[in-house]
Design a protein around this motif. Structure first.
Motif, PDB file in Angstrom:
ATOM      1  N   VAL A 113       0.836  -1.205   0.000  1.00 22.79           N
ATOM      2  CA  VAL A 113       0.000   0.000   0.000  1.00 22.79           C
ATOM      3  C   VAL A 113       0.871   1.256   0.000  1.00 22.79           C
ATOM      4  O   VAL A 113       0.566   2.246  -0.678  1.00 22.79           O
ATOM      5  CB  VAL A 113      -0.961  -0.010   1.199  1.00 22.79           C
ATOM      6  N   LEU A 130     -12.130   4.873  -3.598  1.00 26.63           N
ATOM      7  CA  LEU A 130     -13.122   4.148  -2.810  1.00 26.63           C
ATOM      8  C   LEU A 130     -14.514   4.749  -2.909  1.00 26.63           C
ATOM      9  O   LEU A 130     -15.478   4.181  -2.382  1.00 26.63           O
ATOM     10  CB  LEU A 130     -12.694   4.127  -1.330  1.00 26.63           C
ATOM     11  N   THR A 143      -9.386  -2.171  -5.958  1.00 30.57           N
ATOM     12  CA  THR A 143      -9.344  -1.282  -4.793  1.00 30.57           C
ATOM     13  C   THR A 143     -10.132  -1.864  -3.631  1.00 30.57           C
ATOM     14  O   THR A 143      -9.707  -1.788  -2.460  1.00 30.57           O
ATOM     15  CB  THR A 143      -9.914   0.096  -5.175  1.00 30.57           C
ATOM     16  N   TYR A 144     -11.272  -2.486  -3.941  1.00 31.85           N
ATOM     17  CA  TYR A 144     -12.089  -3.076  -2.885  1.00 31.85           C
ATOM     18  C   TYR A 144     -11.607  -4.469  -2.486  1.00 31.85           C
ATOM     19  O   TYR A 144     -12.162  -5.072  -1.575  1.00 31.85           O
ATOM     20  CB  TYR A 144     -13.553  -3.113  -3.331  1.00 31.85           C
ATOM     21  N   SER A 147      -8.267  -2.969  -0.077  1.00 33.86           N
ATOM     22  CA  SER A 147      -8.602  -2.254   1.160  1.00 33.86           C
ATOM     23  C   SER A 147      -8.955  -3.203   2.308  1.00 33.86           C
ATOM     24  O   SER A 147      -8.335  -3.139   3.375  1.00 33.86           O
ATOM     25  CB  SER A 147      -9.741  -1.267   0.896  1.00 33.86           C
ATOM     26  N   SER A 150      -5.729  -5.484   3.167  1.00 33.08           N
ATOM     27  CA  SER A 150      -4.659  -4.828   3.929  1.00 33.08           C
ATOM     28  C   SER A 150      -5.107  -4.499   5.346  1.00 33.08           C
ATOM     29  O   SER A 150      -4.315  -4.609   6.296  1.00 33.08           O
ATOM     30  CB  SER A 150      -4.203  -3.564   3.206  1.00 33.08           C
TER      31      SER A 150
END
Length: 348
Positions: A113, A130, A143-144, A147, A150
């Protein structure tokens, strides 16, 4: 100062006072040259072959930077496979392997990240991604994936180090394991969804390359950092991943299309050859010398290095194909010719 000039409107004069003769358009005998080449006339230059205007790229190369993006690809893949390994180790009661896999997954995901945000330039750009979820966009879906993955791996690694909330550790490990597989492969879908020729052409193979590379890296790192008594699952994952990576990379490099050429030439070719050497050596050590502690450490190190070099090689090959117009023009011509031949065969 005014000797060479005639009266206004008369134009330029020679030094001797005369006027220059108009050049006659033709071949010297007053006849205008025909646009068609005479019979038997030999061309003085070869016919030009179109590539692109002034040799400029036809497509715009991605603005992603080296080494940020290749490191993001490598760390995200290693973290994803380690998260899967950690969840399975927890369910089978391998405490040492569980702890190692969780720490590798947490450290790798947070570092990935960091490199991604550094490539974006401003941290708020990641937050802006987001705001919208678009199922047809690999970037939005990725991205989803990134997120929650992580967040889960980072929290699980933190409580693993602190020794708090054992139930939360297991829950976080399971969530991380569920997102680990997509995390290891979605970046390949993202690359191959672009117009970059050497990525797009192999959209069906790059996910398998990245999956095998991730398994080799995650399994290799966990194998090297876990005591012998519990590292056998990591060794098996590393062997399976390395074998898959080598097999699919061989198919990509052996493809007869011109877009496979960047994987052989230039810096990308050197990186891919070094990656294969490290991965093959690590695979051999894992199979033959994996019964000793130092054999597993050496094997895991080589497999992780091979995975890292593979990500750099694939990235450089794609960027090279985006910069050279021939990798866009020639495949387009081949597709047009193939369609023409199909139409002629049907019309007959």
């Amino acid at each position: 100062m005014t000797e060479g000039l005639a009266t206004p409107g008369a134009g330029w004069r020679r030094a001797d006072g005369g006027y220059p003769k108009k050049k006659r358009k033709g071949n010297g005998d007053g006849r205008r040259r025909s646009g068609r080449r005479a019979a038997g006339e030999v061309a003085m230059v070869e016919d030009a072959e179109f590539t692109s205007y002034y040799g400029r790229p036809i497509i715009k190369a991605p603005v992603w930077k080296t080494p940020d993006v290749p490191l993001y690809l490598f760390l995200g893949g290693a973290a994803g496979s380690s998260a899967v390994l950690g969840a399975l180790a927890d369910l089978t009661g391998r405490t040492a392997l569980t702890r190692t896999a969780r720490l590798v997954a947490g450290g790798g995901s947070i570092a990935s990240v960091v490199f991604l945000i550094h490539d974006l330039g401003r941290p708020e750009r990641f937050l802006h991604m987001l705001r919208v979820f678009k199922p047809t966009s690999p970037l939005s879906v990725g991205t989803y994936i990134l997120s929650p993955f992580s967040a889960a791996t980072g929290a699980t690694a933190a409580v693993e180090l602190l020794g708090w909330f054992p139930r939360l550790k297991r829950f976080g490990g399971i969530v991380a394991g569920l997102f680990g597989g997509p995390m290891a492969t979605y970046t390949a879908v993202l690359l191959s969804n672009t117009a970059v020729p050497s990525w797009h052409e192999f959209h069906g193979k790059l996910p398998f390359v990245f999956a095998g590379s991730a398994m080799a890296a995650g399994g290799g790192l966990c194998m090297a950092l876990t005591p012998m008594a519990e590292s056998e699952p990591a060794r098996k994952m590393a062997i399976a991943g390395a074998a898959l990576e080598l097999a699919v990379v061989h198919q990509v490099e052996g493809d007869e299309s011109i877009v496979a050429e960047p994987y052989h030439e230039g810096r990308a070719g050197k990186l891919m050859r070094a990656a294969k050497a490290c991965t093959a050596s690590g695979l051999g050590l894992a199979v033959l010398g994996g019964r000793t502690r130092w054999g597993r450490v050496a094997s895991g190190t080589l497999l992780a290095a091979g995975s890292l070099l593979t990500r750099f090689g694939v990235f450089d090959a794609g960027m090279a194909s985006a910069r050279d117009p021939k990798y866009t023009v020639i495949p387009q011509r081949e597709r047009i010719a193939a369609r023409g031949s199909e139409v002629r065969s049907v019309s007959r």
